[in-house]
Design a protein around this motif. Structure first.
Motif, PDB file in Angstrom:
ATOM      1  N   SER A  94      -0.245  -7.401   1.700  1.00 54.34           N
ATOM      2  CA  SER A  94      -0.451  -6.129   2.422  1.00 54.34           C
ATOM      3  C   SER A  94       0.835  -5.656   3.082  1.00 54.34           C
ATOM      4  N   ASN A  95       1.567  -6.590   3.692  1.00 55.55           N
ATOM      5  CA  ASN A  95       2.829  -6.223   4.342  1.00 55.55           C
ATOM      6  C   ASN A  95       3.872  -5.773   3.327  1.00 55.55           C
ATOM      7  N   ILE A  96       3.883  -6.434   2.168  1.00 54.49           N
ATOM      8  CA  ILE A  96       4.796  -6.016   1.099  1.00 54.49           C
ATOM      9  C   ILE A  96       4.417  -4.618   0.613  1.00 54.49           C
ATOM     10  N   ALA A  97       3.120  -4.376   0.457  1.00 54.81           N
ATOM     11  CA  ALA A  97       2.649  -3.057   0.017  1.00 54.81           C
ATOM     12  C   ALA A  97       3.064  -1.966   1.005  1.00 54.81           C
ATOM     13  N   LYS A  98       2.960  -2.268   2.304  1.00 58.73           N
ATOM     14  CA  LYS A  98       3.353  -1.285   3.333  1.00 58.73           C
ATOM     15  C   LYS A  98       4.842  -0.961   3.233  1.00 58.73           C
ATOM     16  N   CYS A  99       5.654  -1.963   2.952  1.00 57.70           N
ATOM     17  CA  CYS A  99       7.092  -1.711   2.769  1.00 57.70           C
ATOM     18  C   CYS A  99       7.329  -0.768   1.590  1.00 57.70           C
ATOM     19  N   TYR A 100       6.631  -1.019   0.490  1.00 57.53           N
ATOM     20  CA  TYR A 100       6.794  -0.138  -0.672  1.00 57.53           C
ATOM     21  C   TYR A 100       6.314   1.280  -0.362  1.00 57.53           C
ATOM     22  N   GLU A 101       5.255   1.385   0.447  1.00 59.82           N
ATOM     23  CA  GLU A 101       4.799   2.708   0.890  1.00 59.82           C
ATOM     24  C   GLU A 101       5.914   3.421   1.650  1.00 59.82           C
ATOM     25  N   ASP A 102       6.511   2.693   2.579  1.00 59.11           N
ATOM     26  CA  ASP A 102       7.585   3.280   3.391  1.00 59.11           C
ATOM     27  C   ASP A 102       8.787   3.664   2.537  1.00 59.11           C
ATOM     28  N   LEU A 103       8.961   2.990   1.390  1.00 59.95           N
ATOM     29  CA  LEU A 103      10.062   3.286   0.480  1.00 59.95           C
ATOM     30  C   LEU A 103       9.651   4.274  -0.614  1.00 59.95           C
ATOM     31  N   ASP A 145       7.444   4.057  -2.951  1.00 57.60           N
ATOM     32  CA  ASP A 145       7.136   3.501  -4.277  1.00 57.60           C
ATOM     33  C   ASP A 145       5.619   3.257  -4.323  1.00 57.60           C
ATOM     34  N   THR A 146       4.875   4.305  -4.657  1.00 59.16           N
ATOM     35  CA  THR A 146       3.410   4.241  -4.591  1.00 59.16           C
ATOM     36  C   THR A 146       2.827   3.270  -5.616  1.00 59.16           C
ATOM     37  N   GLU A 147       3.479   3.152  -6.768  1.00 61.17           N
ATOM     38  CA  GLU A 147       2.961   2.250  -7.802  1.00 61.17           C
ATOM     39  C   GLU A 147       3.013   0.794  -7.344  1.00 61.17           C
ATOM     40  N   LYS A 148       4.169   0.386  -6.792  1.00 60.29           N
ATOM     41  CA  LYS A 148       4.317  -0.979  -6.288  1.00 60.29           C
ATOM     42  C   LYS A 148       3.420  -1.218  -5.079  1.00 60.29           C
ATOM     43  N   ALA A 149       3.257  -0.203  -4.244  1.00 62.23           N
ATOM     44  CA  ALA A 149       2.381  -0.330  -3.081  1.00 62.23           C
ATOM     45  C   ALA A 149       0.946  -0.593  -3.526  1.00 62.23           C
ATOM     46  N   LYS A 150       0.469   0.186  -4.495  1.00 62.17           N
ATOM     47  CA  LYS A 150      -0.893   0.013  -5.004  1.00 62.17           C
ATOM     48  C   LYS A 150      -1.081  -1.368  -5.618  1.00 62.17           C
ATOM     49  N   GLU A 151      -0.099  -1.813  -6.388  1.00 59.63           N
ATOM     50  CA  GLU A 151      -0.158  -3.117  -7.048  1.00 59.63           C
ATOM     51  C   GLU A 151      -0.321  -4.247  -6.017  1.00 59.63           C
ATOM     52  N   ASN A 152       0.433  -4.162  -4.931  1.00 54.37           N
ATOM     53  CA  ASN A 152       0.383  -5.216  -3.921  1.00 54.37           C
ATOM     54  C   ASN A 152      -0.859  -5.124  -3.043  1.00 54.37           C
ATOM     55  N   TYR A 153      -1.351  -3.922  -2.773  1.00 55.71           N
ATOM     56  CA  TYR A 153      -2.621  -3.796  -2.046  1.00 55.71           C
ATOM     57  C   TYR A 153      -3.767  -4.403  -2.860  1.00 55.71           C
ATOM     58  N   GLU A 154      -3.725  -4.226  -4.179  1.00 61.63           N
ATOM     59  CA  GLU A 154      -4.758  -4.804  -5.042  1.00 61.63           C
ATOM     60  C   GLU A 154      -4.686  -6.333  -5.030  1.00 61.63           C
ATOM     61  N   LEU A 155      -3.467  -6.872  -4.995  1.00 66.55           N
ATOM     62  CA  LEU A 155      -3.307  -8.326  -4.914  1.00 66.55           C
ATOM     63  C   LEU A 155      -3.821  -8.852  -3.576  1.00 66.55           C
ATOM     64  N   ALA A 156      -3.577  -8.101  -2.508  1.00 64.52           N
ATOM     65  CA  ALA A 156      -4.080  -8.500  -1.188  1.00 64.52           C
ATOM     66  C   ALA A 156      -5.601  -8.577  -1.205  1.00 64.52           C
ATOM     67  N   LYS A 157      -6.236  -7.590  -1.819  1.00 65.60           N
ATOM     68  CA  LYS A 157      -7.698  -7.565  -1.901  1.00 65.60           C
ATOM     69  C   LYS A 157      -8.217  -8.716  -2.754  1.00 65.60           C
ATOM     70  N   LEU A 158      -7.503  -9.036  -3.826  1.00 56.57           N
ATOM     71  CA  LEU A 158      -7.912 -10.105  -4.734  1.00 56.57           C
ATOM     72  C   LEU A 158      -7.967 -11.455  -4.017  1.00 56.57           C
ATOM     73  N   PHE A 159      -7.010 -11.697  -3.127  1.00 53.29           N
ATOM     74  CA  PHE A 159      -6.936 -12.992  -2.457  1.00 53.29           C
ATOM     75  C   PHE A 159      -7.798 -13.074  -1.199  1.00 53.29           C
ATOM     76  N   LYS A 160      -8.372 -11.954  -0.770  1.00 57.82           N
ATOM     77  CA  LYS A 160      -9.129 -11.945   0.479  1.00 57.82           C
ATOM     78  C   LYS A 160     -10.594 -12.268   0.199  1.00 57.82           C
ATOM     79  N   ASP A 161     -10.919 -13.560   0.122  1.00 59.04           N
ATOM     80  CA  ASP A 161     -12.300 -13.970  -0.079  1.00 59.04           C
ATOM     81  C   ASP A 161     -12.539 -15.265   0.682  1.00 59.04           C
ATOM     82  N   ASN A 162     -13.564 -15.991   0.345  1.00 53.59           N
ATOM     83  CA  ASN A 162     -13.908 -17.214   1.068  1.00 53.59           C
ATOM     84  C   ASN A 162     -12.836 -18.282   0.874  1.00 53.59           C
ATOM     85  N   PRO A 163     -12.726 -19.216   1.828  1.00 53.02           N
ATOM     86  CA  PRO A 163     -11.735 -20.281   1.673  1.00 53.02           C
ATOM     87  C   PRO A 163     -11.917 -21.017   0.353  1.00 53.02           C
ATOM     88  N   SER A 164     -10.803 -21.253  -0.343  1.00 55.28           N
ATOM     89  CA  SER A 164     -10.869 -21.966  -1.622  1.00 55.28           C
ATOM     90  C   SER A 164     -10.779 -23.473  -1.419  1.00 55.28           C
TER      91      SER A 164
END
Length: 247
Positions: A90-99, A101-120
């Motif tokens: 999410s923090n990486i995505a925010k940096c890309y937003e500030d720069l 780069d909407t494509e990279k921001a979206k890619e990293n927000y999706e990765l953040a969502k993918l990893f946000k689930d129950n403890p593995s």
């Protein structure tokens, strides 16, 4: 790879955080950079890079250090760091937003969502205490906090780090010997919100809680006791803490 509050680089990061709290960000960054220079493994490099990123003045510099932190976290890729991935991406995505780069921001927000689930984390799990217990006994919520007297806890806490459970045993109330029990959750559990993404990114202490009982399946004896000097410093830091317990 095991996280320890007594690790040299971790101590430097804690000192840096104290400087941040006092508003001395320049001195904080010196301590974080010292941690980076003295880091000897991927966990230490991940932690130091994470804190260096917080004191960068430009989005590009912040992104550089966040991606450095991610690179070392991915090399570890175990339950010590997996819980840090949502905030890190999410923090990486925010940096890309500030720069812009909407494509990279979206890619990293999706990765953040993918990893946000129950403890593995599937264990083994441990609980530290001074109580004399037996295999088959159940540990239940409702006990007093080790960190605030007369504070009843709504959950039972445990960890995936045997030495972390040993530290909890050393801090536990009572006069008996420090004991570390191997436990099995009987219900669902979650990352301990009192620790996750607080001082350190994610849940490096692999600390969890449940409102269901923990079943004792054995006792661990192969763990390292904290030395008295480190333990006393840890107690002093806890006594000075102004934070509220999320119950």
């Amino acid at each position: 790879m095991e996280f320890s509050p007594f690790n040299h680089v971790v101590k430097l990061c804690l000192q840096g955080m104290d400087m941040e709290d006092k508003g001395n960000h320049e001195e904080a960054n010196k301590l974080f950079l010292q941690g980076w220079e003295e880091a000897t493994n991927d966990l230490e490099k991940f932690l130091a890079a994470h804190y260096i990123s917080r004191n960068q003045k430009t989005a590009s510099n912040k992104l550089k250090w966040l991606e450095t932190a991610l690179k070392h976290a991915l090399k570890i890729n175990d339950d010590t760091v997996k819980s840090a991935f949502p905030a890190l991406y999410s923090n990486i995505a925010k940096c890309y937003e500030d720069l812009s780069d909407t494509e990279k921001a979206k890619e990293n927000y999706e990765l953040a969502k993918l990893f946000k689930d129950n403890p593995s984390d599937k264990g083994p799990f441990y609980h530290g205490t001074k109580a004399d217990l037996q295999v088959g006994d159940l540990l239940t919520a409702g006990g007093n906090s080790n960190y605030k007297s007369d504070f009843k806890m709504n959950h039972i806490y445990f960890t995936g780090l045997v030495n972390g459970a040993g530290l909890a045993a050393a801090l536990a109330k009572g006069d008996g010997p420090d004991r570390v029990y191997i436990v099995e959750p009987t219900g669902s559990y979650e990352n301990d919100p009192n620790l996750t993404d607080k001082k350190f990114p994610g849940n490096p202490t692999r600390s969890y809680r449940s409102d269901s009982p923990l079943k004792i399946t054995g006792e661990a004896t192969d763990w390292v006791k904290p030395n008295p000097e480190d333990l006393e410093k840890f107690r002093e830091k806890l006594a000075d803490s102004k934070g509220q317990i999320i119950n």
